[in-house]
Enzyme design. Sequence first.
Site, mmCIF file in Angstrom:
data_model
loop_
_atom_site.group_PDB
_atom_site.id
_atom_site.type_symbol
_atom_site.label_atom_id
_atom_site.label_comp_id
_atom_site.label_asym_id
_atom_site.label_seq_id
_atom_site.Cartn_x
_atom_site.Cartn_y
_atom_site.Cartn_z
ATOM 1 N N GLN A 56 1.131 -1.358 -0.138
ATOM 2 C CA GLN A 56 -0.136 0.043 -0.185
ATOM 3 C C GLN A 56 1.213 1.142 0.147
ATOM 4 O OE1 GLN A 56 -2.325 -0.915 2.950
ATOM 5 N NE2 GLN A 56 -1.196 -0.843 4.557
ATOM 6 N N HIS A 83 0.724 -4.642 2.830
ATOM 7 C CA HIS A 83 -0.234 -4.784 3.249
ATOM 8 C C HIS A 83 -0.589 -6.121 3.820
ATOM 9 C CE1 HIS A 83 -4.754 -4.330 3.079
ATOM 10 N NE2 HIS A 83 -4.828 -4.962 4.324
ATOM 11 N N LEU A 118 -0.569 1.280 9.868
ATOM 12 C CA LEU A 118 -1.331 2.870 9.939
ATOM 13 C C LEU A 118 -3.004 3.575 10.009
ATOM 14 C CD1 LEU A 118 0.118 2.740 5.639
ATOM 15 C CD2 LEU A 118 1.082 3.686 7.469
ATOM 16 N N GLU A 131 -3.379 -10.096 10.023
ATOM 17 C CA GLU A 131 -2.501 -10.696 8.553
ATOM 18 C C GLU A 131 -2.163 -12.275 9.016
ATOM 19 O OE1 GLU A 131 -2.598 -9.479 5.560
ATOM 20 O OE2 GLU A 131 -4.144 -7.621 6.436
ATOM 21 N N HIS A 135 -4.771 -14.365 6.648
ATOM 22 C CA HIS A 135 -4.528 -15.461 5.606
ATOM 23 C C HIS A 135 -3.096 -16.296 5.847
ATOM 24 C CE1 HIS A 135 -6.755 -12.232 4.264
ATOM 25 N NE2 HIS A 135 -6.219 -11.234 4.243
#
Length: 272
Positions: A56, A83, A118, A131, A135
């Site tokens: 990102q 990201h 962020l 994350e 994932h």
Amino acid sequence: MSCSMLPLLATLSLLLPDWSTTQAVLSEDYKYGHQCSDQLDQPHNCSWKCIVFTQQWPGGFCQSLYNETHCRIAQSINNWTIHGLWPLRDQYCCSCWPMFHSDVEELETDLTEYWPSLLKTRTQFQFWREEWYKHGACAACVEGFNSPQKYFQICLKLRQQFDVSRILEAAGITPSCKQPYKVQEVRSVLEPHLGVKHEIQCVRDRKDREVLFQVKVQLTRNLTVGCDHHGDADRVSAFRSGSCSSSGHPCPPEIPFYYFPIMHQEPWRPCD
Ligand SMILES: *[C@@H]1O[C@H](CO)[C@@H](O)[C@H](O)[C@H]1NC(C)=O
Ligand SMILES: *[C@@H]1O[C@H](CO)[C@@H](O)[C@H](O)[C@H]1NC(C)=O
Ligand SMILES: *[C@@H]1O[C@H](CO)[C@@H](O)[C@H](O)[C@H]1NC(C)=O
Ligand SMILES: *[C@@H]1O[C@H](CO)[C@@H](O)[C@H](O)[C@H]1NC(C)=O
């Protein structure tokens, strides 16, 4: 560890008191899409063939939030950041593989630089752990990914390999409030590095400008660029448009987009 150990989940949620809070924050914060929370906690059988590496651009990130004031960009962040690394799957991921701070201690300096949260509402570690749950734990059925350390290490390596700033800079594409860029032009600059199937994503800001915000690269299991595995096409498009996508949309080909500079003091409106 098997991801079909559903009874574990009850125990896990006791161990992770901030899990549901974090999920709530996530769905509130992003303007578009959901963060796959409805797809957690289901068994899967390691059927994924392709994995998407998403970076990102902090200069566009704040525009992707419902409430822009929730974003925060530390002075030290001046480049594209990670990201996540997401297997494209038709089965579901699970939160059955807990991750602890000690798992990423050795990588923390690099992760803080290249994979910062962020969002004011989310610590660095919370971001990394989300994350992993969403994932990483799903990727982990493949040998090279089978621990949080390995997963995060691979991500850091990919960040070095796919240095979007450097690629764009070399072609004279630099952050600017004034100069919009043509989608096709930028794609042709990125394509030799990121493959034909890369995706550039935009968000629309308050002034209706398309603003560059993410770049996605499709990789095979062995991390070569591009992923054409037979039968994946449907999954890929479902992934793009479905509930399991990140916020943002592919930059519309006919509308030039902005690559905003990063403003650290008041990052939410860099070009107003
Ligand atoms: C595993 O995934 C494959 C491919 O999607 C599917 O055909 C198969 O039925 C799945 N097996 C189980 C046990 O879920
Ligand atoms: C945005 O968040 C701030 C701080 O949490 C809050 O004070 C403000 O009311 C929010 N604005 C909107 C439009 O929700
Ligand atoms: C981002 O990093 C690349 C190399 O890693 C560098 O060429 C580029 O100048 C950096 N951009 C900024 C704004 O620091
Ligand atoms: C990586 O995978 C692709 C397809 O899945 C295959 O064609 C290629 O030979 C593999 N490369 C290596 C180095 O194993």
